[in-house]
Design a protein around this motif. Structure first.
Motif, short mmCIF file in Angstrom:
data_model
loop_
_atom_site.label_atom_id
_atom_site.label_comp_id
_atom_site.label_asym_id
_atom_site.label_seq_id
_atom_site.Cartn_x
_atom_site.Cartn_y
_atom_site.Cartn_z
N TYR A 1 0.82 -1.21 0.00
CA TYR A 1 0.00 0.00 0.00
C TYR A 1 0.85 1.26 0.00
O TYR A 1 1.82 1.36 0.76
N SER B 1 0.25 5.80 -0.56
CA SER B 1 -0.78 6.77 -0.29
C SER B 1 -0.33 8.18 -0.64
O SER B 1 0.82 8.54 -0.41
N GLY C 1 -5.27 6.16 -2.38
CA GLY C 1 -4.58 4.95 -1.98
C GLY C 1 -4.30 4.06 -3.18
O GLY C 1 -5.14 3.94 -4.07
N VAL D 1 -3.32 0.19 -3.94
CA VAL D 1 -3.21 -1.15 -3.38
C VAL D 1 -2.51 -2.02 -4.42
O VAL D 1 -2.97 -2.11 -5.57
N HIS E 1 -5.82 -6.51 2.70
CA HIS E 1 -5.63 -5.87 3.99
C HIS E 1 -6.61 -6.43 5.02
O HIS E 1 -7.74 -6.78 4.69
#
Length: 141
Positions: A21, A23, A42, A44, A50
């Motif tokens: 991840y 951000s 975000g 992923v 998660h």
């Protein structure tokens, strides 16, 4: 008169949380006049999942799926999502997200209904701890 803010995501520094991840803080009180909203982009990683987690009851959250395919588990119920889908996560609700693609990133925007106090959002806290602030551009050291 209120003044708006325009943020170009390509100019915002990425925080690499871990291999699954990353951000970009797009809007909060440090780069706009908002007193109530935090918006994050975000990313992923392909195949990343998660764990279930929750926030304090006073922190509602919204996921907006920008690109990719996802599974969101909300209070134990799994939902398949794709670009354009939206999820409302009431404060205190258990939730988790997984990228359903093994080859493409999942891009989501997360919107918090209020600015996080210390301890409310671990990614926000990590950004402040590492950078000394929540928002940075790619041109800043």
């Amino acid at each position: 008169m209120a003044k708006g803010t325009v943020i170009h995501a390509k100019n915002v520094k990425t925080l690499y949380v871990d291999e699954t991840y990353s951000s970009k803080m797009l809007i909060d009180h440090t780069n706009s006049l908002t007193k109530n909203v935090q918006i994050n982009m975000g990313i992923v990683a392909p195949g990343a999942k998660h764990s279930d987690h929750n926030h304090k009851p006073e922190y509602d959250e919204v996921y907006l799926i920008q690109s990719g395919r996802a599974m969101v588990r909300l209070d134990g119920v799994e939902h398949e999502l794709e670009a354009g889908d939206v999820v409302f996560i009431p404060g205190g609700a258990m939730h988790a997200i997984a990228n359903r693609s093994d080859t493409e990133e999942l891009i989501i925007f997360t919107v918090w209904s209020r600015l996080p106090e210390p301890g409310a959002n671990p990614v926000y806290d990590q950004r402040v701890n590492e950078w000394g602030k929540s928002f940075k551009t790619v041109d800043e050291e």
